[in-house]
Design a protein around this motif. Structure first.
Motif, short mmCIF file in Angstrom:
data_model
loop_
_atom_site.label_atom_id
_atom_site.label_comp_id
_atom_site.label_asym_id
_atom_site.label_seq_id
_atom_site.Cartn_x
_atom_site.Cartn_y
_atom_site.Cartn_z
N ASP A 25 46.56 92.13 -45.83
CA ASP A 25 45.42 92.01 -44.92
C ASP A 25 45.84 91.54 -43.55
O ASP A 25 45.03 91.39 -42.65
N SER A 26 47.13 91.21 -43.31
CA SER A 26 47.53 90.64 -42.02
C SER A 26 48.10 91.73 -41.13
O SER A 26 48.47 92.80 -41.61
N PHE A 27 48.15 91.44 -39.86
CA PHE A 27 48.70 92.40 -38.91
C PHE A 27 49.42 91.64 -37.82
O PHE A 27 49.17 90.45 -37.62
N GLN A 28 50.33 92.36 -37.09
CA GLN A 28 51.12 91.69 -36.06
C GLN A 28 50.74 92.26 -34.72
O GLN A 28 50.52 93.47 -34.59
N VAL A 29 50.63 91.36 -33.74
CA VAL A 29 50.26 91.81 -32.39
C VAL A 29 51.20 91.17 -31.38
O VAL A 29 51.89 90.19 -31.69
N LEU A 30 51.20 91.77 -30.17
CA LEU A 30 51.92 91.17 -29.04
C LEU A 30 50.86 90.60 -28.12
O LEU A 30 49.93 91.30 -27.70
N GLU A 31 50.97 89.26 -27.87
CA GLU A 31 49.97 88.61 -27.00
C GLU A 31 50.47 88.62 -25.58
O GLU A 31 51.66 88.41 -25.32
N PHE A 32 49.58 88.88 -24.61
CA PHE A 32 49.95 88.83 -23.20
C PHE A 32 48.75 88.35 -22.37
O PHE A 32 47.63 88.22 -22.88
N LEU A 33 49.05 88.07 -21.10
CA LEU A 33 48.02 87.53 -20.21
C LEU A 33 47.61 88.57 -19.19
O LEU A 33 48.47 89.26 -18.63
N LEU A 34 46.32 88.70 -18.94
CA LEU A 34 45.82 89.46 -17.79
C LEU A 34 44.90 88.49 -17.06
O LEU A 34 43.84 88.14 -17.57
N GLY A 35 45.37 88.07 -15.89
CA GLY A 35 44.59 87.01 -15.22
C GLY A 35 44.67 85.76 -16.09
O GLY A 35 45.75 85.32 -16.44
N LYS A 36 43.49 85.19 -16.47
CA LYS A 36 43.51 83.99 -17.29
C LYS A 36 43.26 84.32 -18.75
O LYS A 36 43.35 83.44 -19.60
N GLU A 37 42.84 85.57 -19.05
CA GLU A 37 42.43 85.92 -20.41
C GLU A 37 43.61 86.34 -21.26
O GLU A 37 44.58 86.91 -20.76
N LEU A 120 53.33 86.60 -23.97
CA LEU A 120 53.39 85.25 -24.55
C LEU A 120 54.18 85.22 -25.84
O LEU A 120 55.12 84.44 -25.96
N ALA A 121 53.80 86.03 -26.81
CA ALA A 121 54.45 85.89 -28.11
C ALA A 121 54.14 87.07 -29.01
O ALA A 121 53.22 87.85 -28.75
N VAL A 122 54.95 87.15 -30.10
CA VAL A 122 54.65 88.09 -31.18
C VAL A 122 53.94 87.23 -32.25
O VAL A 122 54.50 86.22 -32.68
N SER A 123 52.69 87.57 -32.63
CA SER A 123 51.96 86.71 -33.54
C SER A 123 51.44 87.51 -34.71
O SER A 123 51.21 88.73 -34.60
N THR A 124 51.28 86.79 -35.85
CA THR A 124 50.72 87.42 -37.04
C THR A 124 49.33 86.82 -37.26
O THR A 124 49.17 85.59 -37.24
N PHE A 125 48.31 87.68 -37.42
CA PHE A 125 46.95 87.20 -37.71
C PHE A 125 46.48 87.86 -38.98
O PHE A 125 47.07 88.84 -39.47
N GLU A 126 45.38 87.31 -39.54
CA GLU A 126 44.77 87.93 -40.71
C GLU A 126 43.47 88.59 -40.31
O GLU A 126 42.87 88.21 -39.29
N LYS A 127 43.05 89.54 -41.14
CA LYS A 127 41.82 90.28 -40.80
C LYS A 127 40.63 89.31 -40.67
O LYS A 127 39.71 89.52 -39.87
N GLY A 128 40.73 88.24 -41.44
CA GLY A 128 39.63 87.25 -41.42
C GLY A 128 39.47 86.56 -40.08
O GLY A 128 38.41 86.00 -39.78
N ASP A 129 40.56 86.55 -39.27
CA ASP A 129 40.48 85.88 -37.97
C ASP A 129 39.76 86.75 -36.93
O ASP A 129 39.50 86.30 -35.82
N VAL A 130 39.48 88.02 -37.29
CA VAL A 130 38.95 88.94 -36.28
C VAL A 130 37.43 88.99 -36.41
O VAL A 130 36.90 89.07 -37.51
N ASP A 131 36.80 88.98 -35.27
CA ASP A 131 35.34 89.10 -35.23
C ASP A 131 35.03 90.37 -34.48
O ASP A 131 35.13 90.42 -33.25
N ALA A 132 34.69 91.45 -35.22
CA ALA A 132 34.47 92.73 -34.57
C ALA A 132 33.06 92.80 -34.00
O ALA A 132 32.82 93.45 -33.00
#
Lengths: 179, 703
Positions: A25-37, A120-132
């Motif tokens: 159920d987990s997935f990996q993403v690359l986090e980055f900044l655009l402006g402050k978000e 910023l980083a390579v991070s692993t999240f779970e589907k439960g952390d996502v609010d679609a």
């Protein structure tokens, strides 16, 4: 090491088997900044991250087509993601302090990179952390997959940092068509 | 209580008796009320206690009999019909008595016991009836069981008996309480009666005493008033202000005393003091006091008038007037006739003496008392002395005439000599005053000169004193400026030291700055490296992720490397911030040192100027000092010469003053002598005038 390869099941091993089970159920993403978000894209869409080099501008292109660079002998198109997502440009930040995220060639068919403010980083999240659901109200063109609630420590309190998970394929689909 | 005083005595006494009778009735009523209360209590006791006890006693005895009869009923079958009716009769009697008992008001305790009795009485009745039925049926077992100890019937009987005894006990206690209450009431009623009787006795005695006092007191006072009048003390009044018979008596007595004092006694006092003006009127024909008093006043008034007439005539010099003695009797006639005789004996010698004195008054001292007129006693001496006056005065006047003639001649001579002396003395006085005036003028002139000299001397001395003060101040100033100069020189040396030190500081700071710049470069390099490492770690992480499970170990390493890179970058940033801060402070230090240097340079220049100013001041002060010393010397010389001149003027002034004093003395002396001479002249002139008048006067007498 997985649970199937081991005859005896010890406590730590059991933990790990749970982790690996949850990995479905987990997935990996690359986090980055655009402006402050904070933004994130699927890690398997990323090829590599490189430092800023001089961009050669191309005439008669769309405003978010930043130009081209020479990446180890290969011409790579650079997309200004801020421009593409209509995020207002900050006056005091120059392009030189930014990074290029070079995307997988499967996505666009040609070598393409996007200009972001910082990676910023390579991070692993779970589907439960996502609010679609919370993206309701955004247009189809926004191409937001969901909002990831990332737990971060702010002084003593644990707060949820919101990371906008975008569908980079959808975002750059126009370019693909053009190419 | 004045209304009691105003009451007639008879009414007063009857009123007192009535009040005492009223008090007695009140006491009797109190006793009657208390007896009624005690009777009520007795009745209540009979109703509440004695009757119920009687009812309960009957119930008790009936119960006992029933219990006996039931045994008989059970075990003696032949008596059964008689006993059954006896038991039923007893039950009816108990119910009747019980109804009579409960028909009353019951206390809480009684009620409780009554309920217990009623419950058990019902059970007992049922038990008895059941038992009788069983006995009739010859059920011996049941009968025995019912009569056995502890059976419901016997229990009910015991309980009922217990309740009845309890009720009897309660009523007995109630009766005792009521009895106690009655006793207490009787005691208190007795006490109330005793107190009421005591109060009545005290009130009756009080009223009797008060009435007696209100009658005997005034009688005693009236008696005292009459005794006073008998003893001649008529000023006292009773003033009782009562309206009963005693009050009227006292008022009459007061009125008599007032009239006696005012008319009879007052008139006597007036006569004694010589006032006969009072006119009295008899009250009626029977008045025996007023007519004699009136007669006395009239007679005295006539005697007084006659003697007044005589004395008035004597005062007016009408010696021929005589009194009319015949209108009086006895002692009064003797008074007027004696007065007439006295007048006759005095008048003749007086007339002769008057004639002789009249001739003396006209300067004729040859007149003598007529021998034909007969004189007695003191009048003989009077006649002889009058004659002697005539003889002696005539003789003396002859001597005076001769002496006055001699005196006139001597006075004439004295007058001539005095006039000569007077002329000489006037001349001396005139000359002396001329000298005096001139000498005074000279003295005034000299005094003005002297004052001017003294002023000059004082001014010169002031100049000298002030010059000395100035010289001292100048000396002080010179010293101060020298000290200032020294201080300024020392300051300049300090300034040079400061300049050198600040230059050194400047150089050191420059070196520090260079070092800082080098550190900055190194820090930048570190930051750069950290960034590169971070990027490499990211890419490694991406590669590892793409590699899947195979790259998992590598991903861990990449994450570690990344966190190291982030930490080194943060450290480098902190160092950079510190260096920036240090550089800023260093720049501040450089600025401060530079401005200090400028300040020191300016101070140094100012000091130079100060030094040269001090030098100039010292030079000027020296010059001033010299000038002041010269002025002081000149002033002192001048002062000495002025003092010499002043001394000479002083001497002259002394001489002039002596002259003036002597001249003034001389003038005063001559004026004095002139005045004396004038006096003498006046005296001599007076003597002359007197002698002239004397001569004229003496010549008028016949001797």
């Amino acid at each position: 090491m997985t649970a199937e390869s081991s005859g005896t099941v010890t406590a730590p091993l059991l933990e790990r088997s749970k982790v690996s089970a949850r990995q479905q159920d987990s997935f990996q993403v690359l986090e980055f900044l655009l402006g402050k978000e904070h933004f994130a894209i699927d890690l398997f869409d990323v090829r590599e991250v490189v430092e800023y080099t001089t961009i050669t501008k191309l005439p008669n292109t769309l405003p978010y087509m930043k130009g081209i660079i020479d990446l180890r002998g290969e011409i790579t198109t650079i997309i200004d993601l801020k421009e593409r997502l209509h995020i207002p440009r900050e006056e005091d930040r120059s392009d030189e302090s930014g990074r290029f995220i070079v995307l997988d060639e499967k996505l666009t068919g040609a070598k393409t990179g996007i200009l972001v403010d910082d990676v910023l980083a390579v991070s692993t999240f779970e589907k439960g952390d996502v609010d679609a659901a919370s993206t309701a109200g955004a247009g189809d063109d926004a191409a937001i997959l969901g909002i990831i609630k990332k737990r971060a420590k702010d002084k003593e309190n644990t707060v949820n940092e919101l990371v906008i998970w975008i569908d980079i394929r959808e975002t750059l689909s126009h370019i693909k068509k053009r190419v | 209580m004045s209304f009691i005083d105003d009451m007639k005595i008879g009414r007063k006494l009857i009123g007192g008796f009535l009040i005492v009778t009223l008090i007695l009735i009140l006491v009797a009523m109190v006793g009657y009320t208390n007896i009624g209360t005690i009777a009520d209590h007795s009745k209540k006791m009979y109703n509440d206690c004695t009757v119920p006890i009687e009812k309960i006693g009957i119930i008790d005895s009936n119960l006992e009999r029933m219990q006996g009869n039931i045994y008989k009923y059970a075990y003696v079958p032949e008596s059964r019909p008689a006993i059954e009716s006896a038991i039923e009769g007893d039950i009816a009697a108990v119910n009747k008595e019980w109804d009579a008992y409960t028909g009353r008001q019951l206390t809480v305790n009684e009620k409780k016991q009554a309920d217990a009795f009623e419950k058990n009485w019902l059970l007992l009745q049922q038990g008895y009836r059941q038992l009788m039925k069983d006995a009739k049926a010859n059920d011996k077992n049941a009968v025995n069981t019912a009569l056995a100890r502890g059976s419901p019937v016997s229990e009910a009987f015991n309980a009922a008996m217990g309740a009845v005894e309890a009720i009897a006990e309660i009523n007995l206690q109630k009766a005792k309480a009521l009895d106690d209450e009655s006793d207490a009431l009787a005691a208190s009623a007795g006490m109330t009666m005793l107190i009421a009787t005591l109060i009545a006795v005290i009130a009756a005695i009080g009223i009797a005493l008060y009435l007696a006092k209100s009658i005997t007191g005034p009688v005693e006072r009236v008696k005292q008033g009459i005794t006073d009048i008998h003893q001649g003390r008529v000023s006292n009044r009773l003033n009782m202000n009562r309206k009963d018979e005693l009050g009227e008596m006292a008022d009459t007595l007061d009125k008599f005393a007032s009239d006696f004092q005012k008319y009879i006694l007052g008139t006597m006092v007036m006569i004694a003091e010589g006032d006969f003006s009072r006119n009295l009127k008899p009250r009626d024909d029977k008045d025996e006091i007023v007519p004699p008093v009136k007669k006395v006043i009239e007679t005295l008034r006539a005697v007084n008038e006659e003697s007044n007439k005589l004395s008035r005539a004597a005062v007016e010099g009408k010696l021929s007037v005589r009194g009319n003695a015949d209108q009086f009797k006895g002692g009064y006639w003797e008074i007027i006739a004696g007065l007439n005789k006295t007048m006759d004996n005095v008048v003749a010698p007086l007339n002769e003496a008057m004639r002789v004195s009249g001739q003396y008054a006209n300067g004729d001292f040859t007149a003598r008392f007529n021998d034909k007129i007969k004189v007695n006693g003191d009048f003989k001496k009077f006649r002889d002395e009058l004659n002697e006056i005539g003889e002696k005065v005539a003789k003396a006047l002859q001597g005076i005439n001769q002496q006055v003639g001699d005196l006139a001649a001597s006075a004439e001579e004295a007058n001539a000599s005095v006039e000569e002396v007077s002329a000489g003395s006037a001349q001396v006085a005139k000359n002396a005053s001329g000298v005096s005036i001139n000498a005074e003028k000279a003295t005034q002139g000299i005094e003005q000169v002297q004052k001017a000299m003294e002023d000059l001397s004082r001014t010169i001395q002031d100049v000298a004193t002030k010059s000395e003060v100035v010289a001292k101040i100048v000396q002080d100033t010179t010293n101060f400026s020298r000290e200032g100069m020294e201080l300024a020189q020392k300051t300049e040396q300090g300034m040079q030291g400061i300049t050198k030190s600040s230059n050194d500081v400047n150089q050191i700071i420059g070196e520090i700055k260079d070092q800082m710049d080098k550190i900055s470069e190194i820090v930048n390099l570190i930051t750069d490296l950290a960034n590169q490492t971070n990027l490499l770690a990211l890419n490694a992480a991406i590669e590892a992720a793409r590699a899947g499970d195979a790259g998992r170990g590598f991903a861990v390493v990449a994450t570690e490397v990344k966190s190291l890179a982030v930490e080194s970058r943060a450290s480098a940033e902190r160092i950079s911030a510190m260096i920036d801060n240090l550089q800023k402070q260093t720049l501040n230090a450089v600025d401060a040192v530079t401005s200090a240097n400028t300040g020191v340079r300016e101070g140094s220049e100012a000091l130079h100027e100060t030094l040269s100013s001090f030098t100039r001041i010292v030079a000027s002060i020296d010059k001033i000092s010299q000038n002041v010393s010269e002025v002081a010397a000149a002033a002192e010389e001048q002062a000495a010469s002025v003092q010499e001149v002043t001394a000479s003027v002083h001497e002259v002034n002394g001489l002039m003053q002596n002259t003036t004093r002597e001249a003034t003395d001389a003038a005063a002396a001559s004026e004095e002598s002139s005045a004396a001479i004038d006096q003498i002249t006046k005296v001599v002139a007076n003597v002359n005038t007197i002698v002239d008048k004397l001569t004229k006067e003496v010549s008028r007498f016949k001797v």
